[in-house]
Structures are given as structure tokens and as C-alpha cells.
Write a protein that holds these residues in place. Structure first.
Motif, PDB file in Angstrom:
ATOM      1  N   THR A 155       0.856  -0.874  -0.026  1.00 42.09           N
ATOM      2  CA  THR A 155       0.086  -0.285  -0.035  1.00 42.09           C
ATOM      3  C   THR A 155       1.144   1.371   0.255  1.00 42.09           C
ATOM      4  N   VAL A 156       1.868   1.293   0.805  1.00 39.80           N
ATOM      5  CA  VAL A 156       2.987   2.546   0.795  1.00 39.80           C
ATOM      6  C   VAL A 156       3.475   2.843  -0.966  1.00 39.80           C
ATOM      7  N   VAL A 179      -2.966   3.210  15.216  1.00 44.94           N
ATOM      8  CA  VAL A 179      -2.087   2.727  15.094  1.00 44.94           C
ATOM      9  C   VAL A 179      -1.427   2.931  13.643  1.00 44.94           C
ATOM     10  N   LEU A 180      -2.681   2.244  13.052  1.00 44.17           N
ATOM     11  CA  LEU A 180      -2.427   1.613  11.055  1.00 44.17           C
ATOM     12  C   LEU A 180      -1.930   3.157  10.054  1.00 44.17           C
ATOM     13  N   VAL A 181      -3.159   3.745  10.596  1.00 41.74           N
ATOM     14  CA  VAL A 181      -3.187   5.637   9.876  1.00 41.74           C
ATOM     15  C   VAL A 181      -2.443   6.436  10.044  1.00 41.74           C
ATOM     16  N   GLY A 186       2.022   8.747   8.001  1.00 42.34           N
ATOM     17  CA  GLY A 186       3.972   8.756   8.394  1.00 42.34           C
ATOM     18  C   GLY A 186       4.543   8.650   6.709  1.00 42.34           C
ATOM     19  N   LYS A 187       4.304   7.688   6.258  1.00 41.81           N
ATOM     20  CA  LYS A 187       5.165   6.405   5.330  1.00 41.81           C
ATOM     21  C   LYS A 187       4.784   7.504   3.704  1.00 41.81           C
ATOM     22  N   GLN A 221      -2.273  12.430  18.067  1.00 37.31           N
ATOM     23  CA  GLN A 221      -0.940  13.603  18.275  1.00 37.31           C
ATOM     24  C   GLN A 221       0.200  13.405  16.692  1.00 37.31           C
ATOM     25  N   GLY A 222       0.296  11.888  16.838  1.00 42.67           N
ATOM     26  CA  GLY A 222       0.977  12.177  15.579  1.00 42.67           C
ATOM     27  C   GLY A 222       0.221  12.666  14.252  1.00 42.67           C
ATOM     28  N   LEU A 223      -0.929  11.994  14.233  1.00 47.05           N
ATOM     29  CA  LEU A 223      -1.333  12.181  13.016  1.00 47.05           C
ATOM     30  C   LEU A 223      -2.272  13.415  12.821  1.00 47.05           C
ATOM     31  N   SER A 224      -3.017  14.467  13.529  1.00 38.27           N
ATOM     32  CA  SER A 224      -3.084  15.851  14.094  1.00 38.27           C
ATOM     33  C   SER A 224      -1.768  16.611  13.554  1.00 38.27           C
ATOM     34  N   ALA A 225      -0.468  16.190  13.619  1.00 41.29           N
ATOM     35  CA  ALA A 225       0.842  16.843  12.981  1.00 41.29           C
ATOM     36  C   ALA A 225       0.683  16.541  11.802  1.00 41.29           C
ATOM     37  N   HIS A 226      -0.022  16.044  10.875  1.00 39.40           N
ATOM     38  CA  HIS A 226       0.362  16.013   9.248  1.00 39.40           C
ATOM     39  C   HIS A 226      -0.985  17.152   8.571  1.00 39.40           C
TER      40      HIS A 226
END
Length: 370
Positions: A155-156, A179-181, A186-187, A221-226
Motif C-alpha cells: 500500500t505504501v 496505529v495503522l493509519v 507518516g510514510k 497527535q501524530g495524525l493531527s500534526a499532518h
């Protein structure tokens, strides 16, 4: 079929012996992985939408502002194509050989149901100056299913060559998806893919009321940062200035209309809910392939939350494909219990009610109802 299945035409007064309608309950679609990738484009309802066809509410300046921001966002994705390394410019920042800049890599459209977020997301997809094969559009459910079908690494690789990934109905319903998304996006950001998403929940609030989101705060928070969050206020445009949805029809009229409408399906609501539990939600789009209308008898409140969430996905796919829904039983605003409408998934349920009501209004033409 259970005993609650619609009666045959011979037992329905006024129903002629025409060709039998289709049945959703008889369908068990299997969607190959290559179709999942090929169909990552805006659905039929949003195939022709553009920023110019979005009609902002003059009383909601955030809607006009959203159009301006997204037009600029699309223009910023019009840089050079892929370089030898496969990297791309991102929002006009730097060159491929340089590290990606810190800060958001996408836009996140937040707002209530019916303010036109999907219209704007599809308009962004259309406005982005890249070949369709370099842009992807799908729901959150479809994205997670793509990972399940292809595997994470494939998928990546498949999506890393894209200029833009649009994710509609972004919701995190369980920690595994979180975690998956988070890892997947991020990738993709590292590969230079721009992101755009819609949801009824701010990025930092994803998962609230549905699971112990505090335990997965880092991923959230990692998702939000994108994303740069873009709030869109307003009322549900689907019902702005329109009459109230038509009341449910009789079983006889629903069955008669199903037999008289080429390409219509006919099922009892109870049987359909049972069948949805046997089909993965990512296949609900394929479940509706070729349907001219969905006719349901005996609509009643959904019995539990798992069933309700499956029905939400089906409502979304029917709405995307502009399939009218003709039903008997209770009106659609009585599908979900009071507890459901106050719980963590309430915005999903209100969206489903809104969309099903619009499709019920569309179904009036099948019966000759004004």
C-alpha cells in the motif's frame, strides 16, 4: 430469507407479475485488489462537482474561506512531476532532494454533516493538476481495507507515487486503526504525498467516546500534526429550504414500485441488516453495483451499535452512488436510539439520517409522489 421477507407479487394487491426485482441479500460481492486501487476516485455523485459548483451559505463566511484556501492548496500541488528519486514538491516548499519542511502536510475539513465537506474534497481532487492515476480519493474504510488487501508495504509503494491522497469520513473507531493509519500517513508524507481529509471530529479529538484514546495519544497527535484543520460551519445543505422528507410508504406500494422499476432491489429491512453482517463494509459499494433503487419493507430501529455502524456505511455508499431509497415502516429519523444519538458515534448517525432522508426524497419520483 426469513419470514419477514417481502411477499411475492401474487400476494400483493395491485402488483402485476413483472420481472422479479433484485435482492441485496442475494449478493455477496468479492472485490479484487486492483479494483480497489482503480476505484480510488470521487464517486458518481461527486464526479462533476467543482469549486465553482459549491454554493456557500452567505451567513457562514467559513464556507467561502474554505473554498479560497482549498483553491490555493490545489494550485500549490501543481509543481514539477516526480524526479528520479520519486520525490515531489509539496505545497511549493523546496525541492525533492531537500528534507520535507516541518509543519502540516495537508488540510483537514472539520464540520457538521451536510455542510459540503465531501463536495469540497472532491473539488480539490478535480482541481489538483495531476493525472487521475497520480491522485487517490477514498473513504477511511476503503483506505484501511486497501491495506488489508495489499498489505502495508505494498500500500505504501502503491500510494507513494501519488501527488494527493483524499480521505473522506475520517474516523478512528478502534486502536488498531489508529496505529495503522498514523504509520501509513507518516510514510506517505515522507514520500511527498499531500493529504486532505474530511471528518466531523477535529484531528486531536479523533477516537474520543469510542475507545480509550488517551492510551494512544501519541498516535493521535501524530495524525493531527499532518494536517491544518479548516473549520466549516453551517446547516445541512441537503435540507436547506426543502420540505420535510416524505413519510414511509406502505409495504404494498414499496413492493409494487420495486417490481415496476427496472434495476430496483427489494428486501425486508431485517433481512438486510442480517446480510450486512456477512459482508465486509468495504464491499458495500460493490453490493450496490447497477442498482436503480433500493426498496425496503419494515424499517425499524436498529438493534445494536455494530449493526448501526454497518448501516451508516451502506447509507454513505448509496448516497455516493445516488441510489434512491423507498421504504415502509418507521421514518429514517427513528432508526437510531436516543442513547446512540448521544454517544460517541452520534455524528455518524446524524449523517446517515440526513443522507437517507435525501435519498427517500429522491425516491418519490418512482411512485409518482410530488
Amino acid at each position: 430469507m426469513s419470514s419477514s421477507s417481502p411477499a411475492s407479487p401474487a400476494s400483493r394487491p395491485g402488483v402485476t407479475a413483472e420481472a422479479a426485482p433484485l435482492s441485496l441479500c442475494a449478493r455477496e460481492p468479492h472485490v479484487p485488489a486492483d479494483r480497489l486501487v482503480a476505484e480510488m476516485v470521487p464517486p458518481p455523485r461527486f464526479d462533476a462537482v467543482r469549486f465553482g459548483t459549491y454554493i456557500p451559505d452567505p451567513n457562514q463566511p467559513s464556507q467561502t474561506e474554505a473554498v479560497h484556501v482549498l483553491e490555493g492548496f490545489a494550485a500549490g500541488l501543481g509543481g514539477p512531476g516526480a524526479t528520479g528519486s520519486g520525490k515531489r514538491r509539496l505545497f511549493g516548499f523546496g525541492k525533492a532532494a531537500k528534507p520535507a519542511p516541518a509543519g502540516p502536510r495537508g488540510v483537514y475539513l472539520d464540520g457538521g454533516y451536510g455542510v459540503g465537506k465531501t463536495h469540497l474534497l472532491a473539488s480539490l481532487w478535480h482541481a489538483t493538476p495531476a493525472e487521475p492515476a497520480l491522485k487517490a480519493f477514498g473513504t477511511f474504510v476503503e483506505l484501511t481495507n486497501l491495506v488489508g488487501a495489499l498489505g502495508f508495504q505494498q500500500t505504501v509503494r502503491t500510494l507513494s507515487g501519488h501527488r494527493l491522497l483524499c480521505i473522506d469520513e475520517f474516523e478512528l473507531d478502534d486502536p488498531g486503526d489508529t496505529v495503522l493509519v498514523s504509520t501509513l500517513l507518516g510514510k506517505l508524507v515522507e514520500a511527498g504525498v499531500a493529504l486532505a481529509a474530511t471528518s466531523n471530529t477535529l484531528p486531536g479529538k479523533l477516537g474520543e467516546g469510542r475507545f480509550a484514546s488517551a492510551d494512544f495519544l501519541r498516535e493521535i497527535q501524530g495524525l493531527s500534526a499532518h494536517f491544518r484543520a479548516l473549520r466549516i460551519d453551517g446547516e445541512d445543505y441537503r435540507h436547506r429550504g426543502l420540505p420535510k422528507a416524505p413519510p414511509p410508504y406502505t409495504d404494498e406500494l414499496v413492493s409494487k414500485t420495486a417490481y415496476a422499476t427496472e434495476g430496483a432491489s427489494l428486501d425486508s429491512f431485517a433481512d438486510l441488516l442480517d446480510h450486512l453482517a456477512k459482508v465486509h463494509p468495504s464491499r458495500y459499494g460493490a453490493l450496490t453495483d447497477g442498482l436503480a433503487a433500493v426498496c425496503l419493507t419494515g424499517v425499524r430501529p436498529v438493534p445494536d451499535q455494530s449493526t448501526a455502524l454497518r448501516l451508516v456505511v451502506l447509507a454513505d455508499r448509496l448516497y455516493d452512488r445516488e441510489v434512491p431509497v423507498l421504504a415502509s415502516g418507521l421514518p429514517f429519523d427513528q432508526l437510531f436510539s436516543e442513547d446512540m444519538l448521544k454517544g460517541g458515534y452520534r455524528k455518524k448517525y446524524f449523517r446517515a439520517i440526513s443522507r437517507l432522508t435525501a435519498l427517500a426524497r429522491d425516491a418519490g419520483r418512482l411512485t409518482g409522489t410530488p
